[in-house]
Design a protein around this motif. Structure first.
Motif, PDB file in Angstrom:
ATOM      1  N   VAL A 122      23.014  48.137  35.254  1.00 16.88           N
ATOM      2  CA  VAL A 122      23.847  46.941  35.303  1.00 16.88           C
ATOM      3  C   VAL A 122      25.239  47.363  35.777  1.00 16.88           C
ATOM      4  O   VAL A 122      25.781  48.375  35.331  1.00 16.88           O
ATOM      5  CB  VAL A 122      23.944  46.300  33.902  1.00 16.88           C
ATOM      6  N   PRO A 123      25.851  46.641  36.737  1.00 22.42           N
ATOM      7  CA  PRO A 123      27.191  47.014  37.182  1.00 22.42           C
ATOM      8  C   PRO A 123      28.171  47.099  36.013  1.00 22.42           C
ATOM      9  O   PRO A 123      28.235  46.203  35.179  1.00 22.42           O
ATOM     10  CB  PRO A 123      27.572  45.880  38.146  1.00 22.42           C
ATOM     11  N   ARG A 124      28.893  48.188  35.952  1.00 23.40           N
ATOM     12  CA  ARG A 124      29.856  48.425  34.870  1.00 23.40           C
ATOM     13  C   ARG A 124      31.262  48.320  35.426  1.00 23.40           C
ATOM     14  O   ARG A 124      31.604  48.977  36.422  1.00 23.40           O
ATOM     15  CB  ARG A 124      29.630  49.799  34.252  1.00 23.40           C
ATOM     16  N   VAL A 125      32.082  47.505  34.781  1.00 21.69           N
ATOM     17  CA  VAL A 125      33.470  47.284  35.207  1.00 21.69           C
ATOM     18  C   VAL A 125      34.393  47.703  34.071  1.00 21.69           C
ATOM     19  O   VAL A 125      34.266  47.211  32.948  1.00 21.69           O
ATOM     20  CB  VAL A 125      33.727  45.807  35.577  1.00 21.69           C
ATOM     21  N   VAL A 126      35.300  48.626  34.359  1.00 28.93           N
ATOM     22  CA  VAL A 126      36.303  49.042  33.385  1.00 28.93           C
ATOM     23  C   VAL A 126      37.573  48.237  33.634  1.00 28.93           C
ATOM     24  O   VAL A 126      38.073  48.173  34.765  1.00 28.93           O
ATOM     25  CB  VAL A 126      36.613  50.548  33.502  1.00 28.93           C
ATOM     26  N   VAL A 127      38.077  47.604  32.584  1.00 29.76           N
ATOM     27  CA  VAL A 127      39.290  46.780  32.685  1.00 29.76           C
ATOM     28  C   VAL A 127      40.363  47.402  31.808  1.00 29.76           C
ATOM     29  O   VAL A 127      40.185  47.556  30.599  1.00 29.76           O
ATOM     30  CB  VAL A 127      39.018  45.326  32.247  1.00 29.76           C
ATOM     31  N   LEU A 128      41.476  47.764  32.436  1.00 25.73           N
ATOM     32  CA  LEU A 128      42.599  48.356  31.706  1.00 25.73           C
ATOM     33  C   LEU A 128      43.679  47.307  31.511  1.00 25.73           C
ATOM     34  O   LEU A 128      44.148  46.702  32.470  1.00 25.73           O
ATOM     35  CB  LEU A 128      43.180  49.541  32.481  1.00 25.73           C
ATOM     36  N   GLY A 129      44.066  47.086  30.261  1.00 27.23           N
ATOM     37  CA  GLY A 129      45.162  46.162  29.983  1.00 27.23           C
ATOM     38  C   GLY A 129      44.789  45.146  28.928  1.00 27.23           C
ATOM     39  O   GLY A 129      43.610  44.941  28.613  1.00 27.23           O
ATOM     40  N   GLU A 130      45.824  44.501  28.378  1.00 30.45           N
ATOM     41  CA  GLU A 130      45.631  43.451  27.372  1.00 30.45           C
ATOM     42  C   GLU A 130      46.246  42.138  27.829  1.00 30.45           C
ATOM     43  O   GLU A 130      46.545  41.262  27.018  1.00 30.45           O
ATOM     44  CB  GLU A 130      46.261  43.900  26.041  1.00 30.45           C
ATOM     45  N   SER A 131      46.427  41.998  29.122  1.00 29.81           N
ATOM     46  CA  SER A 131      47.053  40.800  29.686  1.00 29.81           C
ATOM     47  C   SER A 131      46.071  39.631  29.678  1.00 29.81           C
ATOM     48  O   SER A 131      44.857  39.824  29.492  1.00 29.81           O
ATOM     49  CB  SER A 131      47.496  41.075  31.123  1.00 29.81           C
ATOM     50  N   ALA A 134      43.288  40.308  32.066  1.00 32.31           N
ATOM     51  CA  ALA A 134      42.318  41.261  31.533  1.00 32.31           C
ATOM     52  C   ALA A 134      41.361  40.572  30.571  1.00 32.31           C
ATOM     53  O   ALA A 134      40.144  40.818  30.590  1.00 32.31           O
ATOM     54  CB  ALA A 134      43.040  42.413  30.842  1.00 32.31           C
ATOM     55  N   ARG A 135      41.892  39.699  29.732  1.00 27.06           N
ATOM     56  CA  ARG A 135      41.029  38.991  28.776  1.00 27.06           C
ATOM     57  C   ARG A 135      40.075  38.047  29.495  1.00 27.06           C
ATOM     58  O   ARG A 135      38.908  37.898  29.091  1.00 27.06           O
ATOM     59  CB  ARG A 135      41.891  38.231  27.758  1.00 27.06           C
ATOM     60  N   ALA A 136      40.553  37.417  30.568  1.00 25.60           N
ATOM     61  CA  ALA A 136      39.680  36.521  31.329  1.00 25.60           C
ATOM     62  C   ALA A 136      38.562  37.306  32.016  1.00 25.60           C
ATOM     63  O   ALA A 136      37.414  36.861  32.069  1.00 25.60           O
ATOM     64  CB  ALA A 136      40.499  35.746  32.363  1.00 25.60           C
ATOM     65  N   LEU A 137      38.881  38.495  32.531  1.00 23.99           N
ATOM     66  CA  LEU A 137      37.855  39.342  33.135  1.00 23.99           C
ATOM     67  C   LEU A 137      36.787  39.722  32.111  1.00 23.99           C
ATOM     68  O   LEU A 137      35.588  39.700  32.396  1.00 23.99           O
ATOM     69  CB  LEU A 137      38.491  40.606  33.711  1.00 23.99           C
ATOM     70  N   ALA A 138      37.234  40.060  30.908  1.00 20.44           N
ATOM     71  CA  ALA A 138      36.300  40.438  29.845  1.00 20.44           C
ATOM     72  C   ALA A 138      35.410  39.267  29.457  1.00 20.44           C
ATOM     73  O   ALA A 138      34.250  39.453  29.058  1.00 20.44           O
ATOM     74  CB  ALA A 138      37.073  40.944  28.634  1.00 20.44           C
ATOM     75  N   ALA A 139      35.936  38.044  29.576  1.00 19.15           N
ATOM     76  CA  ALA A 139      35.149  36.862  29.213  1.00 19.15           C
ATOM     77  C   ALA A 139      34.152  36.484  30.302  1.00 19.15           C
ATOM     78  O   ALA A 139      33.010  36.103  30.010  1.00 19.15           O
ATOM     79  CB  ALA A 139      36.086  35.683  28.933  1.00 19.15           C
ATOM     80  N   PHE A 140      34.566  36.585  31.564  1.00 16.47           N
ATOM     81  CA  PHE A 140      33.721  36.120  32.662  1.00 16.47           C
ATOM     82  C   PHE A 140      32.688  37.152  33.103  1.00 16.47           C
ATOM     83  O   PHE A 140      31.622  36.793  33.605  1.00 16.47           O
ATOM     84  CB  PHE A 140      34.578  35.744  33.879  1.00 16.47           C
ATOM     85  N   ALA A 167      33.344  49.515  39.164  1.00 16.48           N
ATOM     86  CA  ALA A 167      34.659  48.938  39.424  1.00 16.48           C
ATOM     87  C   ALA A 167      35.642  49.285  38.323  1.00 16.48           C
ATOM     88  O   ALA A 167      35.274  49.434  37.152  1.00 16.48           O
ATOM     89  CB  ALA A 167      34.558  47.411  39.558  1.00 16.48           C
ATOM     90  N   LEU A 168      36.911  49.425  38.727  1.00 17.46           N
ATOM     91  CA  LEU A 168      38.036  49.562  37.806  1.00 17.46           C
ATOM     92  C   LEU A 168      39.051  48.503  38.182  1.00 17.46           C
ATOM     93  O   LEU A 168      39.450  48.397  39.347  1.00 17.46           O
ATOM     94  CB  LEU A 168      38.679  50.951  37.918  1.00 17.46           C
ATOM     95  N   VAL A 169      39.464  47.715  37.203  1.00 18.25           N
ATOM     96  CA  VAL A 169      40.514  46.721  37.421  1.00 18.25           C
ATOM     97  C   VAL A 169      41.657  47.036  36.472  1.00 18.25           C
ATOM     98  O   VAL A 169      41.471  47.073  35.254  1.00 18.25           O
ATOM     99  CB  VAL A 169      40.015  45.282  37.188  1.00 18.25           C
ATOM    100  N   ILE A 170      42.850  47.270  37.031  1.00 14.24           N
ATOM    101  CA  ILE A 170      44.027  47.568  36.222  1.00 14.24           C
ATOM    102  C   ILE A 170      44.886  46.306  36.151  1.00 14.24           C
ATOM    103  O   ILE A 170      45.394  45.827  37.163  1.00 14.24           O
ATOM    104  CB  ILE A 170      44.832  48.732  36.825  1.00 14.24           C
ATOM    105  N   GLY A 193      40.852  48.022  41.750  1.00 13.46           N
ATOM    106  CA  GLY A 193      41.753  46.889  41.928  1.00 13.46           C
ATOM    107  C   GLY A 193      42.984  47.010  41.050  1.00 13.46           C
ATOM    108  O   GLY A 193      42.876  47.349  39.863  1.00 13.46           O
ATOM    109  N   LEU A 194      44.131  46.734  41.617  1.00 17.34           N
ATOM    110  CA  LEU A 194      45.394  46.761  40.880  1.00 17.34           C
ATOM    111  C   LEU A 194      46.001  45.375  40.909  1.00 17.34           C
ATOM    112  O   LEU A 194      46.302  44.836  41.986  1.00 17.34           O
ATOM    113  CB  LEU A 194      46.353  47.775  41.509  1.00 17.34           C
ATOM    114  N   VAL A 195      46.151  44.776  39.720  1.00 18.92           N
ATOM    115  CA  VAL A 195      46.776  43.465  39.618  1.00 18.92           C
ATOM    116  C   VAL A 195      48.285  43.657  39.679  1.00 18.92           C
ATOM    117  O   VAL A 195      48.885  44.233  38.764  1.00 18.92           O
ATOM    118  CB  VAL A 195      46.367  42.751  38.314  1.00 18.92           C
TER     119      VAL A 195
END
Length: 314
Positions: A122-131, A134-140, A167-170, A193-195
């Motif tokens: 399963v595609p694994r996405v690491v999300v860095l941050g508590e913004s 970041a929370r929306a990414l974790a939900a969707f 994927a890594l999203v910062i 990806g860098l936000v």
């Protein structure tokens, strides 16, 4: 104390935990004198390695070729192997819906039917941050069937943590971005990806000790341009870009005739074999290296290379 898991079951759990793709091959029918029996199982890795047992060297060579194809397509397949000519008389594999029949002249009689089940991570996405983003990414992410790993601080992310991620999203608003970007680059995370605003994103990239090709792999501002404004909309645009990258890589890989290996025709028996580090081969009798399904065909070739060179020329 519970009994230890069978070796292959433990190996499957290990590979799955590390997000390593593989094919599970299970014998479902065997006609003597085939050496395999129903229930015999092997794992075929993307580099062509076979762990376990589904028959002798000749059967294994055919399983390897077909398993790598299912790993690309992601579709399970029933493989029928017989020493007899295929139904259409051409010697080529006969493809039906959900099945393929292969003539394997090396088999010493008998037939095998082997179920090939590709198990792709399963595609694994690491999300860095508590913004909020970041929370929306974790939900969707889970809605897409993605595994989302949340990290709140860069200190807790190592290259090993990123290995196997697609994927890594910062989205940490400037906190700990550079070391994580460098770690992701070192382990080859497909999407990074860098936000950030265009101006701040450019400043972050300028400070990294990377060449132009490496910098081009970092998406900033992260996400496809869809006019997103809210955190949820921005998260959707980022996930859309992740999908574009991950699926684009899959299409690119599936367009390659043989993923992880090339194929060659055994000059002795005519079998198609997958070329890996462990495939028997010989440099005798010509300018080109020859590959073989098993040690027996290799020995026959090296006993009289000229004989098979004449057969190729005819």
């Amino acid at each position: 104390m519970s009994p230890a898991a069978p070796p292959l079951e433990a190996r499957m759990a290990e590979l799955t935990g590390r997000h390593v793709p593989f094919v599970k091959a299970t014998v479902v029918r065997a006609r003597r004198p085939a050496s395999a029996r129903p229930g015999d199982t092997a794992l075929v890795l993307a580099d062509g390695r076979v762990e376990g047992f589904v028959g002798g060297a000749c059967a294994e060579a055919t399983v390897r070729v077909q398993a790598l194809r299912t790993l690309r397509s992601g579709e399970s397949l029933l493989l029928r192997i017989s020493p007899e000519e295929t139904a259409d008389g051409t010697g080529e594999p006969v493809v039906e819906e959900g099945a393929v029949s292969v003539a394997n002249p090396c088999l010493s009689g008998g037939e095998l039917e082997i179920f090939l089940e590709p198990l792709r991570p399963v595609p694994r996405v690491v999300v860095l941050g508590e913004s909020p983003i970041a929370r929306a990414l974790a939900a969707f992410g889970p809605v897409l069937g993605y595994e989302i790993t949340e990290a709140s601080g860069a200190d807790g992310i190592t290259p090993e943590d990123l290995a196997g991620s697609q994927a890594l999203v910062i989205a940490s608003h400037g906190r700990g971005e550079e070391p994580v970007l460098m770690s992701a680059m070192r382990v080859g995370v497909p999407y990074i990806g860098l936000v950030a605003s265009p101006r701040r994103g450019a400043a972050v990239l300028d400070a990294l000790p990377l060449d132009a090709e490496e910098l081009a792999r970092i998406h900033t501002p992260a996400g496809l341009w869809i006019g997103a404004r809210t955190p949820g909309e921005i998260a959707v645009s980022i996930l859309a870009e992740v999908i574009q990258t991950v699926r684009g890589l899959s299409v690119e890989v599936e367009a390659v005739p043989e993923t992880g290996s090339v194929t060659a025709v055994d000059p002795v028996c005519g079998m198609t074999v997958s070329v890996t580090d462990s495939t028997p081969h010989s440099d005798e009798g010509g300018d080109e290296r020859r590959w073989f399904c098993c040690a027996g065909c290799l020995a026959a070739y090296e006993k009289d290379p000229a004989r098979y060179a004449k057969a190729d020329a005819s």
